[in-house]
Design a protein around this motif. Structure first.
Motif, PDB file in Angstrom:
ATOM      1  N   LEU A 203      -0.430   3.102  -2.770  1.00  0.00           N
ATOM      2  CA  LEU A 203      -0.223   4.320  -3.564  1.00  0.00           C
ATOM      3  C   LEU A 203       0.695   5.283  -2.832  1.00  0.00           C
ATOM      4  CD1 LEU A 203      -3.863   4.948  -4.772  1.00  0.00           C
ATOM      5  CD2 LEU A 203      -1.910   4.419  -6.213  1.00  0.00           C
ATOM      6  N   LEU A 204       0.441   5.416  -1.523  1.00  0.00           N
ATOM      7  CA  LEU A 204       1.220   6.356  -0.716  1.00  0.00           C
ATOM      8  C   LEU A 204       2.676   5.925  -0.660  1.00  0.00           C
ATOM      9  CD1 LEU A 204       0.278   8.801   1.005  1.00  0.00           C
ATOM     10  CD2 LEU A 204       0.481   7.317   2.979  1.00  0.00           C
TER      11      LEU A 204
ATOM     12  N   PHE B 151     -15.414   4.528  -1.803  1.00  0.00           N
ATOM     13  CA  PHE B 151     -14.008   4.100  -1.714  1.00  0.00           C
ATOM     14  C   PHE B 151     -13.338   4.194  -3.077  1.00  0.00           C
ATOM     15  CE2 PHE B 151     -15.065   1.465   2.205  1.00  0.00           C
ATOM     16  CZ  PHE B 151     -14.479   2.386   3.031  1.00  0.00           C
TER      17      PHE B 151
ATOM     18  N   ILE C 270     -24.112  -0.941   0.504  1.00  0.00           N
ATOM     19  CA  ILE C 270     -22.789  -1.502   0.200  1.00  0.00           C
ATOM     20  C   ILE C 270     -22.272  -0.962  -1.137  1.00  0.00           C
ATOM     21  CG2 ILE C 270     -21.537  -3.631  -0.322  1.00  0.00           C
ATOM     22  CD1 ILE C 270     -22.045  -3.299   2.599  1.00  0.00           C
TER      23      ILE C 270
ATOM     24  N   ARG D 145       4.330   3.957  -2.734  1.00  0.00           N
ATOM     25  CA  ARG D 145       5.042   3.994  -4.009  1.00  0.00           C
ATOM     26  C   ARG D 145       5.632   5.377  -4.233  1.00  0.00           C
ATOM     27  NH1 ARG D 145       2.181   1.332  -8.911  1.00  0.00           N
ATOM     28  NH2 ARG D 145       0.999   3.234  -9.069  1.00  0.00           N
ATOM     29  N   GLN D 146       4.934   6.395  -3.709  1.00  0.00           N
ATOM     30  CA  GLN D 146       5.476   7.729  -3.889  1.00  0.00           C
ATOM     31  C   GLN D 146       6.534   8.062  -2.842  1.00  0.00           C
ATOM     32  OE1 GLN D 146       3.470  11.249  -2.906  1.00  0.00           O
ATOM     33  NE2 GLN D 146       3.932  12.229  -4.831  1.00  0.00           N
TER      34      GLN D 146
ATOM     35  N   LEU E 191     -18.324  -8.566   5.240  1.00  0.00           N
ATOM     36  CA  LEU E 191     -18.220  -8.097   3.854  1.00  0.00           C
ATOM     37  C   LEU E 191     -17.734  -6.655   3.794  1.00  0.00           C
ATOM     38  CD1 LEU E 191     -18.954  -8.601   0.815  1.00  0.00           C
ATOM     39  CD2 LEU E 191     -21.113  -7.506   1.340  1.00  0.00           C
ATOM     40  N   SER E 192     -18.372  -5.791   4.588  1.00  0.00           N
ATOM     41  CA  SER E 192     -18.021  -4.381   4.465  1.00  0.00           C
ATOM     42  C   SER E 192     -16.647  -4.093   5.069  1.00  0.00           C
ATOM     43  CB  SER E 192     -19.091  -3.502   5.104  1.00  0.00           C
ATOM     44  OG  SER E 192     -19.465  -4.034   6.333  1.00  0.00           O
TER      45      SER E 192
ATOM     46  N   LEU F 106     -17.745   2.867  10.089  1.00  0.00           N
ATOM     47  CA  LEU F 106     -18.711   2.281   9.150  1.00  0.00           C
ATOM     48  C   LEU F 106     -19.758   1.475   9.911  1.00  0.00           C
ATOM     49  CD1 LEU F 106     -19.010   1.962   5.994  1.00  0.00           C
ATOM     50  CD2 LEU F 106     -18.120  -0.320   6.342  1.00  0.00           C
TER      51      LEU F 106
ATOM     52  N   GLN G 159      -4.943  -0.487  -0.520  1.00  0.00           N
ATOM     53  CA  GLN G 159      -4.676   0.118  -1.829  1.00  0.00           C
ATOM     54  C   GLN G 159      -4.132   1.536  -1.655  1.00  0.00           C
ATOM     55  OE1 GLN G 159      -5.554  -2.005  -4.409  1.00  0.00           O
ATOM     56  NE2 GLN G 159      -4.209  -0.695  -5.605  1.00  0.00           N
ATOM     57  N   PHE G 160      -4.740   2.254  -0.722  1.00  0.00           N
ATOM     58  CA  PHE G 160      -4.302   3.629  -0.438  1.00  0.00           C
ATOM     59  C   PHE G 160      -2.861   3.629   0.070  1.00  0.00           C
ATOM     60  CE2 PHE G 160      -3.999   7.162   2.615  1.00  0.00           C
ATOM     61  CZ  PHE G 160      -4.181   8.214   1.734  1.00  0.00           C
TER      62      PHE G 160
ATOM     63  N   ALA H 258      -9.610  -1.179   0.538  1.00  0.00           N
ATOM     64  CA  ALA H 258      -9.409   0.215   0.125  1.00  0.00           C
ATOM     65  C   ALA H 258      -8.224   0.827   0.859  1.00  0.00           C
ATOM     66  CB  ALA H 258     -10.677   1.016   0.384  1.00  0.00           C
TER      67      ALA H 258
ATOM     68  N   ARG I  46       9.593  -1.761  -3.405  1.00  0.00           N
ATOM     69  CA  ARG I  46      10.143  -2.887  -4.141  1.00  0.00           C
ATOM     70  C   ARG I  46      10.504  -4.039  -3.206  1.00  0.00           C
ATOM     71  NH1 ARG I  46      14.873  -1.281  -7.963  1.00  0.00           N
ATOM     72  NH2 ARG I  46      13.669   0.639  -8.132  1.00  0.00           N
TER      73      ARG I  46
ATOM     74  N   LEU J   8     -23.277   3.342   9.860  1.00  0.00           N
ATOM     75  CA  LEU J   8     -24.005   2.863   8.691  1.00  0.00           C
ATOM     76  C   LEU J   8     -24.688   1.528   8.976  1.00  0.00           C
ATOM     77  CD1 LEU J   8     -24.385   3.763   5.625  1.00  0.00           C
ATOM     78  CD2 LEU J   8     -22.917   1.811   5.176  1.00  0.00           C
TER      79      LEU J   8
ATOM     80  N   VAL K   8       3.145   8.602  -9.434  1.00  0.00           N
ATOM     81  CA  VAL K   8       4.598   8.595  -9.600  1.00  0.00           C
ATOM     82  C   VAL K   8       4.880   8.675 -11.089  1.00  0.00           C
ATOM     83  CG1 VAL K   8       6.721   7.401  -9.008  1.00  0.00           C
ATOM     84  CG2 VAL K   8       4.656   6.994  -7.690  1.00  0.00           C
TER      85      VAL K   8
ATOM     86  N   LEU L 122     -14.136  -4.778   2.500  1.00  0.00           N
ATOM     87  CA  LEU L 122     -14.144  -3.647   1.557  1.00  0.00           C
ATOM     88  C   LEU L 122     -13.272  -2.517   2.088  1.00  0.00           C
ATOM     89  CD1 LEU L 122     -15.717  -3.161  -1.086  1.00  0.00           C
ATOM     90  CD2 LEU L 122     -17.366  -1.877   0.250  1.00  0.00           C
ATOM     91  N   VAL L 123     -13.465  -2.181   3.374  1.00  0.00           N
ATOM     92  CA  VAL L 123     -12.683  -1.110   3.992  1.00  0.00           C
ATOM     93  C   VAL L 123     -11.200  -1.442   3.951  1.00  0.00           C
ATOM     94  CG1 VAL L 123     -12.174   0.036   6.171  1.00  0.00           C
ATOM     95  CG2 VAL L 123     -14.531  -0.364   5.513  1.00  0.00           C
TER      96      VAL L 123
ATOM     97  N   LEU M  59     -10.071   6.343  -3.849  1.00  0.00           N
ATOM     98  CA  LEU M  59      -8.831   5.763  -4.373  1.00  0.00           C
ATOM     99  C   LEU M  59      -8.443   6.404  -5.695  1.00  0.00           C
ATOM    100  CD1 LEU M  59      -9.154   1.984  -3.572  1.00  0.00           C
ATOM    101  CD2 LEU M  59      -7.586   3.623  -2.603  1.00  0.00           C
TER     102      LEU M  59
END
Lengths: 193, 181
Positions: free
Chosen positions: A90-91, B15, B8, A93-94, A75-76, A59, A86-87, A83, A101, A63, B28, A79-80, B19
């Protein structure tokens, strides 16, 4: 080649992010109570740190620098990191609901682990290239994991030890962390980058 | 200035899209049977069923590892609802797990409370507020009446009192009961 090795040795041992630079102390104290939790946290942080260090490099390089927006780096990068965390959540949890837990609130809190942002910003400061950034992130998280796992092993033993009553809990943990930091000072001068 | 805002926002949007895709890709599916069983259980988190809470018991019921008659707070009504849901015969409540009791709520005798915080640590639903060496009290609306705060109290200042109906839980008496009177 040698410089890549130096980066690894430096970030894992000589300039350990937790015990020498004092970054990422929150999960270091928070998740080190149980060995399994510490191992899971180390793996999750390793994944997040390597990925976020690479993507924030990309980035920044493609950019922010071409558009002359270097002042937006913090700031950016946040953000990265948000994200990527969060990814990872998700990964995980599966793939591993149990670990999901066990880690609980500490998983989203990787976002606010200052070692993650620290690595991204130091990458820019030290003008690393893509591979160096990835290695820097990987080394930092390996160092973090090494310290976290050995610290949690010690804390599990401390739970059984006959500690004077006023030192029980957080005080003895902090004293232990201080002693570990002293021990890691022995690595100073082993590698300079 | 405009480039900064645009780039930005664009990065943030990318993103977000990524997501969103990941959330669909790695979704799930929680077991619907577990959710339905969990909805019937009374959510007291009392542990009388020998499981560490209502959700673990619901998982055990759904996988067939536990019988449906281990929940005293749910009582006969709860067992009947579970039997209807799972298509099995209703069983009488297992006396090893306890007896069905009227809904109760914990009450701390605030004169006697020494502020030891032991009951706060025992409460599974965080319905007790207080601080070390300061009086504690129970948030009646949150209390599930699970009795778990009674054993740790060193001065026995907690009593279980019958739950009196409030605006949310009050209902008209049933016609049958009214006629019998």
């Amino acid at each position: 080649m040698e410089s890549y090795l130096l980066i690894l040795v430096s970030t894992v041992l000589a300039n350990n992010f937790v015990l020498v630079r004092f970054l990422g102390l929150c999960p270091f104290m928070g998740v080190s109570g149980k060995f399994e939790g510490a191992v899971g946290m180390s793996v999750a942080t390793m994944f997040v740190l390597t990925l976020s260090s690479m993507s924030s490099y990309l980035l920044n390089e493609y950019l922010l620098i071409p558009l002359g927006l270097e002042y937006l780096a913090t700031l950016s990068f946040i953000l990265v990191i948000a994200a990527v965390v969060q990814f990872t959540e998700l990964l995980m949890r599966q793939t591993s609901p149990l670990l999901y837990r066990v880690l609980g609130i500490f998983l989203p809190l990787i976002t606010s682990n200052c070692a993650v942002l620290g690595v991204a910003l130091l990458n820019v400061q030290e003008q690393h290239n893509l591979l160096q950034s990835a290695l820097y992130g990987f080394g930092a998280s390996t160092g973090f994991g090494l310290v976290l796992i050995s610290f949690s092993a010690m804390r599990e033993r401390l739970a059984d030890a006959d500690v004077p009553i006023h030192f029980r809990g957080a005080p003895i943990a902090l004293v232990t962390a201080g002693l570990m930091a002293l021990a890691f000072m022995g690595f100073t001068g082993l590698a300079r980058v | 200035m405009l480039t900064a805002i645009l780039s930005i926002s664009l990065v943030g949007m990318l993103f977000g899209l990524g997501l969103g895709w990941a959330a669909r890709r790695f979704r799930v599916d929680s077991d619907p049977v577990v959710d339905q069983v969990d909805a019937i259980l009374p959510q007291t988190q009392c542990g009388q069923c020998n499981f560490p809470g209502c959700r673990p018991y619901a998982e055990a019921i759904a996988s067939g590892e536990a019988p449906i008659n281990q929940c005293p707070p749910g009582g006969e009504d709860g067992i009947r609802a579970l039997a209807d849901l799972l298509g099995v015969e209703p069983l009488p409540l297992n006396p090893d797990n306890g007896e069905e009791a009227a809904p109760a709520v914990a009450l701390i005798d605030e004169q006697t409370c020494i502020g030891c915080t032991l009951c706060i640590q025992a409460c599974p639903v965080d319905a007790i507020v207080g601080a070390p060496k300061l009086m504690h009290t129970v948030i009646a609306a949150e209390c599930t009446g699970c009795d778990l705060c009674l054993p740790p109290c060193p001065v026995d200042c907690i009593d279980m009192v019958p739950r009196s109906p409030d605006e949310d839980s009050w209902s008209w008496p049933r016609p049958a009961a009214a006629g019998r009177r």
